[in-house]
Design a protein around this motif. Sequence first.
Motif, short mmCIF file in Angstrom:
data_model
loop_
_atom_site.label_atom_id
_atom_site.label_comp_id
_atom_site.label_asym_id
_atom_site.label_seq_id
_atom_site.Cartn_x
_atom_site.Cartn_y
_atom_site.Cartn_z
N ARG A 171 -6.57 -8.14 8.58
CA ARG A 171 -5.89 -9.36 9.05
C ARG A 171 -6.03 -10.41 7.95
O ARG A 171 -7.13 -10.86 7.64
CB ARG A 171 -6.53 -9.86 10.36
N ALA A 172 -4.90 -10.76 7.34
CA ALA A 172 -4.91 -11.66 6.19
C ALA A 172 -5.20 -13.10 6.60
O ALA A 172 -4.75 -13.57 7.65
CB ALA A 172 -3.57 -11.57 5.46
N GLY A 173 -5.94 -13.78 5.74
CA GLY A 173 -6.15 -15.21 5.96
C GLY A 173 -5.00 -16.04 5.44
O GLY A 173 -4.82 -17.19 5.84
N ASN A 174 -4.18 -15.44 4.56
CA ASN A 174 -3.03 -16.14 4.01
C ASN A 174 -1.84 -15.19 3.97
O ASN A 174 -1.97 -14.04 3.50
CB ASN A 174 -3.31 -16.63 2.58
N ALA A 175 -0.70 -15.64 4.46
CA ALA A 175 0.51 -14.82 4.40
C ALA A 175 0.97 -14.71 2.95
O ALA A 175 0.78 -15.64 2.16
CB ALA A 175 1.61 -15.43 5.26
N ASN A 176 1.58 -13.58 2.62
CA ASN A 176 2.07 -13.44 1.25
C ASN A 176 3.36 -14.21 1.05
O ASN A 176 4.12 -14.44 2.00
CB ASN A 176 2.27 -11.97 0.88
N THR A 177 3.63 -14.59 -0.18
CA THR A 177 4.86 -15.33 -0.51
C THR A 177 5.72 -14.56 -1.50
O THR A 177 6.87 -14.93 -1.74
CB THR A 177 4.53 -16.71 -1.10
N THR A 178 5.17 -13.50 -2.08
CA THR A 178 5.90 -12.71 -3.07
C THR A 178 5.20 -11.36 -3.23
O THR A 178 4.41 -10.97 -2.36
CB THR A 178 5.97 -13.46 -4.42
N ALA A 179 5.47 -10.64 -4.33
CA ALA A 179 4.80 -9.37 -4.60
C ALA A 179 3.29 -9.57 -4.57
O ALA A 179 2.78 -10.61 -4.98
CB ALA A 179 5.24 -8.83 -5.96
N SER A 180 2.56 -8.53 -4.08
CA SER A 180 1.14 -8.71 -3.84
C SER A 180 0.33 -7.51 -4.32
O SER A 180 0.85 -6.42 -4.54
CB SER A 180 0.89 -8.93 -2.34
N THR A 181 -0.99 -7.75 -4.45
CA THR A 181 -1.94 -6.70 -4.83
C THR A 181 -3.11 -6.70 -3.88
O THR A 181 -3.30 -7.64 -3.10
CB THR A 181 -2.45 -6.91 -6.27
N VAL A 182 -3.94 -5.64 -3.98
CA VAL A 182 -5.14 -5.56 -3.17
C VAL A 182 -6.25 -4.93 -4.00
O VAL A 182 -6.00 -4.09 -4.88
CB VAL A 182 -4.89 -4.73 -1.89
N ASN A 183 -7.46 -5.37 -3.75
CA ASN A 183 -8.66 -4.77 -4.36
C ASN A 183 -9.63 -4.50 -3.23
O ASN A 183 -10.14 -5.43 -2.59
CB ASN A 183 -9.27 -5.72 -5.39
N VAL A 184 -9.90 -3.21 -2.96
CA VAL A 184 -10.73 -2.83 -1.83
C VAL A 184 -12.13 -2.50 -2.31
O VAL A 184 -12.33 -1.55 -3.07
CB VAL A 184 -10.12 -1.63 -1.09
N ASN A 185 -13.12 -3.31 -1.89
CA ASN A 185 -14.52 -3.02 -2.16
C ASN A 185 -14.82 -2.81 -3.65
O ASN A 185 -15.65 -1.99 -4.02
CB ASN A 185 -14.97 -1.80 -1.36
N GLY A 186 -14.06 -3.51 -4.49
CA GLY A 186 -14.29 -3.43 -5.93
C GLY A 186 -13.77 -2.18 -6.60
O GLY A 186 -14.08 -1.90 -7.77
N ALA A 187 -12.94 -1.39 -5.90
CA ALA A 187 -12.43 -0.14 -6.47
C ALA A 187 -11.31 -0.37 -7.47
O ALA A 187 -10.90 0.57 -8.15
CB ALA A 187 -11.95 0.78 -5.36
N GLY A 188 -10.79 -1.59 -7.57
CA GLY A 188 -9.74 -1.88 -8.54
C GLY A 188 -8.50 -2.45 -7.89
O GLY A 188 -8.24 -2.24 -6.70
N VAL A 189 -7.73 -3.19 -8.67
CA VAL A 189 -6.52 -3.85 -8.19
C VAL A 189 -5.37 -2.83 -8.13
O VAL A 189 -5.11 -2.13 -9.11
CB VAL A 189 -6.13 -5.03 -9.10
N LYS A 190 -4.70 -2.78 -6.99
CA LYS A 190 -3.55 -1.90 -6.81
C LYS A 190 -2.39 -2.70 -6.19
O LYS A 190 -2.60 -3.64 -5.42
CB LYS A 190 -3.88 -0.72 -5.88
#
Length: 341
Positions: free
Chosen positions: A34-53
């Motif tokens: 559940r995001a604290g901020n809605a996205n406004t454009t293309a987005s990335t995620v980094n899960v538990n320090g495994a790297g940005v995807k």
Amino acid sequence: IGAANAYVLTLASSFTSPVSATVGYFTGMTIKFRAGNANTTASTVNVNGAGVKDLKKADGTTALTAGDIATSEDSVFRYDGTVFRKVNAATAATESVAGVVILPKQITIANNGTDANNDIDFSAGNFQFSDGSGLATLSALTKQLDASWAAGTNQGGLFSGAKANSTWYHCFAIYNPTSGVADCGFDTSVTAANIPSGYTKYKRVGSIRTNGSGNILAFSQADKYFLWKTQTEDRALAAPPLSPTNLTLTTPLTLSTMAILNCYLEVGSASPNQILITNPGFTTAASTTNFNVRDASSSASVSGITQIQVLTNTSSQVSIDAASTDGLLQVLTAGWIDYQL
């Protein structure tokens, strides 16, 4: 945590995360947050320090657009080995129970309004897999019959080969269990034998045909009913056959459908006639007629027209038999009912 468009996730429980800075992501891994901020454009995620995807739409190539990640609902993504693809919302509980569609939202097809000769519009809906193993939801897509299959809308839809003239194509909703992506397309095989790699589940949702110039014939659909915009003369006006004779109709090949036929019969004043049009496997004497014209006064030639529904064989054929060869018979195919959808 993290800002809009650059989401940073950590496990919110006492369970041990399967990924970390030293243990990377794995194909099929699903994240839900559940995001604290809605996205406004293309987005990335980094899960538990495994790297940005990158976070992508369900097709795995299209960047997210504003509002794809909301603060009012959970967002779900599945890793395909390169990026995290958005998982479409599940079918509402009122529409299915234990993977069986109870209140299905039918997927229908139609000639595209911009390129009706080459493109087909697939409506949004859900579909149960042909093997009964589950169901998936399809977003509205437009697919091109004149281009090889590629994922996404306004992309090629032909599973194999090139678009051919005077050819039947079956329309399929398809599903990739690994990526969780649903798509659609066309195959000359009624069993989707040439389905794209990774898409192991499918459901046939209709059939279309090209004419002698390779253009998709215009049609309309209502539930299981398909009607040609211009009916086809499959038997020209001629003397009817005295013995059972097969007639090939403009209905889906390799399927047994209920053909909708407009039949015209004209006889002379002294020539009453009876016509039987039936499935080739159930031919009986023409005395058991489903179409006849008779002039009770025998004072003039008479004609009549009627609409009948006849089950075809898998070669799109019906059988015609007449009590006599007197008169003239014409058969027009108006459409068909596809009870196998």
